[in-house]
Design a protein around this motif. Structure first.
Motif, PDB file in Angstrom:
ATOM      1  N   ILE A  80      36.282 -15.040  51.302  1.00 41.24           N
ATOM      2  CA  ILE A  80      36.831 -13.693  51.382  1.00 41.24           C
ATOM      3  C   ILE A  80      37.969 -13.482  50.405  1.00 41.24           C
ATOM      4  CG2 ILE A  80      36.152 -13.339  53.785  1.00 41.24           C
ATOM      5  CD1 ILE A  80      39.763 -13.883  53.129  1.00 41.24           C
ATOM      6  N   ALA A  81      38.208 -14.486  49.599  1.00 43.66           N
ATOM      7  CA  ALA A  81      39.401 -14.458  48.763  1.00 43.66           C
ATOM      8  C   ALA A  81      39.532 -13.175  47.962  1.00 43.66           C
ATOM      9  CB  ALA A  81      39.408 -15.649  47.828  1.00 43.66           C
ATOM     10  N   LEU A  82      38.414 -12.679  47.487  1.00 44.25           N
ATOM     11  CA  LEU A  82      38.502 -11.544  46.585  1.00 44.25           C
ATOM     12  C   LEU A  82      38.205 -10.225  47.267  1.00 44.25           C
ATOM     13  CD1 LEU A  82      36.713 -13.224  43.591  1.00 44.25           C
ATOM     14  CD2 LEU A  82      39.165 -13.002  43.986  1.00 44.25           C
ATOM     15  N   ALA A  83      37.954 -10.303  48.553  1.00 41.93           N
ATOM     16  CA  ALA A  83      37.502  -9.092  49.245  1.00 41.93           C
ATOM     17  C   ALA A  83      38.512  -7.969  49.142  1.00 41.93           C
ATOM     18  CB  ALA A  83      37.215  -9.413  50.700  1.00 41.93           C
ATOM     19  N   LEU A  84      39.753  -8.294  49.403  1.00 40.34           N
ATOM     20  CA  LEU A  84      40.747  -7.238  49.431  1.00 40.34           C
ATOM     21  C   LEU A  84      41.065  -6.762  48.027  1.00 40.34           C
ATOM     22  CD1 LEU A  84      42.227  -5.864  51.783  1.00 40.34           C
ATOM     23  CD2 LEU A  84      44.233  -7.117  51.035  1.00 40.34           C
ATOM     24  N   ALA A  85      41.164  -7.719  47.116  1.00 45.04           N
ATOM     25  CA  ALA A  85      41.458  -7.354  45.731  1.00 45.04           C
ATOM     26  C   ALA A  85      40.411  -6.378  45.229  1.00 45.04           C
ATOM     27  CB  ALA A  85      41.480  -8.596  44.862  1.00 45.04           C
ATOM     28  N   GLY A 101      36.505  -9.188  54.607  1.00 46.92           N
ATOM     29  CA  GLY A 101      37.455 -10.299  54.746  1.00 46.92           C
ATOM     30  C   GLY A 101      38.114 -10.383  56.112  1.00 46.92           C
ATOM     31  N   ASN A 145      43.912 -12.244  51.316  1.00 42.91           N
ATOM     32  CA  ASN A 145      43.388 -12.225  49.955  1.00 42.91           C
ATOM     33  C   ASN A 145      44.215 -13.152  49.081  1.00 42.91           C
ATOM     34  OD1 ASN A 145      42.350 -11.253  47.365  1.00 42.91           O
ATOM     35  ND2 ASN A 145      44.317 -10.200  47.266  1.00 42.91           N
ATOM     36  N   ASP A 146      43.554 -13.867  48.204  1.00 41.05           N
ATOM     37  CA  ASP A 146      44.259 -14.725  47.255  1.00 41.05           C
ATOM     38  C   ASP A 146      43.392 -14.815  46.008  1.00 41.05           C
ATOM     39  OD1 ASP A 146      45.684 -16.586  45.868  1.00 41.05           O
ATOM     40  OD2 ASP A 146      45.849 -18.010  47.536  1.00 41.05           O
ATOM     41  N   GLY A 147      43.820 -14.147  44.950  1.00 38.08           N
ATOM     42  CA  GLY A 147      42.996 -14.155  43.749  1.00 38.08           C
ATOM     43  C   GLY A 147      43.815 -13.934  42.494  1.00 38.08           C
ATOM     44  N   GLN A 153      48.509 -12.572  46.203  1.00 36.87           N
ATOM     45  CA  GLN A 153      48.182 -12.995  47.561  1.00 36.87           C
ATOM     46  C   GLN A 153      48.583 -11.860  48.479  1.00 36.87           C
ATOM     47  OE1 GLN A 153      50.660 -16.622  47.307  1.00 36.87           O
ATOM     48  NE2 GLN A 153      48.910 -17.621  48.261  1.00 36.87           N
ATOM     49  N   ARG A 175      48.262 -10.313  52.655  1.00 35.30           N
ATOM     50  CA  ARG A 175      47.917 -10.614  54.037  1.00 35.30           C
ATOM     51  C   ARG A 175      48.225  -9.380  54.873  1.00 35.30           C
ATOM     52  NH1 ARG A 175      47.525 -15.372  56.995  1.00 35.30           N
ATOM     53  NH2 ARG A 175      47.813 -16.616  55.135  1.00 35.30           N
TER      54      ARG A 175
END
Lengths: 171, 284
Positions: B12-17, B67, B108-110, B148, B150
């Motif tokens: 899900i790392a890129l989901a929010l981005a 995510g 998110n972390d990208g 990042q 949250r």
């Protein structure tokens, strides 16, 4: 600190008089002319002078719903929920009761069976909190001194969800 | 807790981005639970999730739910149900099977890179690995940032518990001192911000009461974390509040504009960590 005070008081008062004292609470549930009326969920408890929780007296809610579904709205008695309700698994023997109809209800707590005999001597308040489905919520505090050295009575009045609330204690 | 997030974070790392629009600086992403304090045998909450200007109105974009993570009071993963995304909002339900405090999170972390090739602006998101392949050797003015973020909300059935409040030590996180589901108007609540598990000092925290549309002033409260990352908020009235904070480099610049913060590299990206939550304050 409190312990020493209690011991001193008990010595002066004598143990039997503490246990013999009783507390009477009169709660008026007002008759409201609203399109959809539900009897209020009502909690009665005792607070210390600093408004911290001391003991429960009664909780009236819809006991008859299947699967104890009435407990869903217990949180609406917000202060009671925060101070005690969320710690309990309802129903609780001697505490839970059905909701009450409009009118005056008199409850007497006394002797070794009530939570009062465990209260250290001091200033307290009876708190009554009522929350009504599709209605409002109200909380009323009435002070009293425990254990009583003489008969005393105090009262307060709610403005919408509760009528007169009086607390009488006698040795 | 740590493993819970890290195990789930990769997919899900890129989901929010990916879902934040490019001009999203002014927009606020939020989740709004139908209730935060619940009682009874069979409590459910339903949650709206959106990206909007005002709080808490859905008037801009739905938030994608790819995510979404839910944690039960014992720290295990819970399963949100009835996920749906509309034009302006997403929604989902969660049955609170256990007693205690649940956490709903979007993490998110990208990495984000921008560069120029022959005067043309290029931009890409991804991992260090994928960006290394994507960025050409003749890239000019390369700027890489690590974002990042949250978003969290907390809901409690019965007595509040602390298991889900434990930090994962990744990014900017709220470490409550006052339980987030035990907030009352007139009271002062205390929290801490942690960055990778360490006190996040001197971070500006913004608290905005909901219902923005129905008043003239934003009514925001701004506080700064102290050396221990601590801050407190005195709740002026009951209602839902949106609390957010950002640590590190400013949001990436508009296309063609000069970077607002230090221009990072692929090895050492400029880091930005943000956090937001929705808190419910009850009347006394």
């Amino acid at each position: 600190m409190r312990m020493r005070y209690t011991v001193a008081m008990t010595a002066v008062m004598g143990v039997p008089s503490v246990f013999a004292a009783d507390l009477t609470v009169k709660v008026e549930i007002p008759r409201l002319t609203v399109a959809e009326y539900h009897r209020p969920y009502t909690a009665l408890w005792i607070e210390k002078a600093d408004q911290s929780f001391a003991a429960n007296l009664s909780v009236w809610y819809d006991l008859k719903m299947k699967n104890n579904e009435g407990t869903k709205w217990l949180k609406d008695m917000r202060q009671w929920w925060r101070k005690s309700g969320r710690e309990l698994q309802m129903p609780v023997d001697g505490l839970s009761g059905a909701t009450r109809a409009p009118g005056e209800h008199t409850l007497t707590f006394g002797g070794a069976k009530s939570p009062l005999d465990k209260l250290p001597a001091g200033e307290y308040a009876v708190v009554v909190e009522a929350a009504r489905e599709v209605g409002g919520r109200e909380l009323v505090r009435v002070p009293f001194t425990w254990p009583p050295t003489a008969a005393q009575s105090n009262q307060a009045k709610g403005e919408h969800e509760l009528g007169a609330v009086s607390v009488a204690v006698k040795p | 807790m740590n493993h819970l997030i890290s195990r789930a974070a990769a997919p899900i790392a890129l989901a929010l981005a990916a879902l934040l629009p490019l001009s999203a600086q002014a927009h606020r992403g939020w989740m709004l639970p139908s209730a935060t304090v619940l009682s009874g045998n069979d409590p459910w909450v339903t949650v709206d999730a959106a990206i909007s200007n005002d709080l808490f109105y859905f008037e801009h974009n739905a938030m994608k739910l790819d995510g979404l993570l839910a944690f039960a009071p014992d720290g295990s993963k819970a399963t949100p149900e009835n996920l749906a995304t509309g034009k302006y909002r997403s929604t989902f339900d969660l049955k609170l099977v256990q007693k205690g405090t649940y956490k709903l999170a979007m993490v998110n972390d990208g990495l984000m890179a921008s560069w120029k090739v022959g005067g043309e602006n290029k931009r890409a998101r991804g991992t260090a690995e994928s960006l290394a392949k994507e960025i050409p050797a003749n890239a000019e003015g390369l700027s890489v940032s690590r974002n990042q973020s949250r978003l969290e909300v907390f809901v409690t059935s019965g007595k509040p518990t602390d298991t889900v409040l434990k930090p994962t030590n990744q990014g900017l996180e709220l470490a409550p001192i006052t339980h987030p589901n035990d907030l009352f108007a007139g009271d002062t609540a205390s929290f801490r911000f942690l960055l990778d598990g360490k006190p996040a000092a001197d971070v500006e925290v913004t608290v905005i009461p909901g219902g923005v549309r129905h008043r003239d002033a934003l009514g925001e409260i701004k506080v700064r974390t102290d050396a221990e990352g601590k801050f407190s908020v005195k709740w002026p009235s009951a209602g839902f509040y949106w609390l957010s904070a950002t640590h590190g480099a400013a949001q990436r610049p508009a296309p063609g504009a000069a970077p607002a913060g230090p221009a990072g590299t692929l090895d050492k990206p400029a880091r930005r960590a943000s956090y937001s939550t929705t808190l419910e304050v009850l009347p006394q």
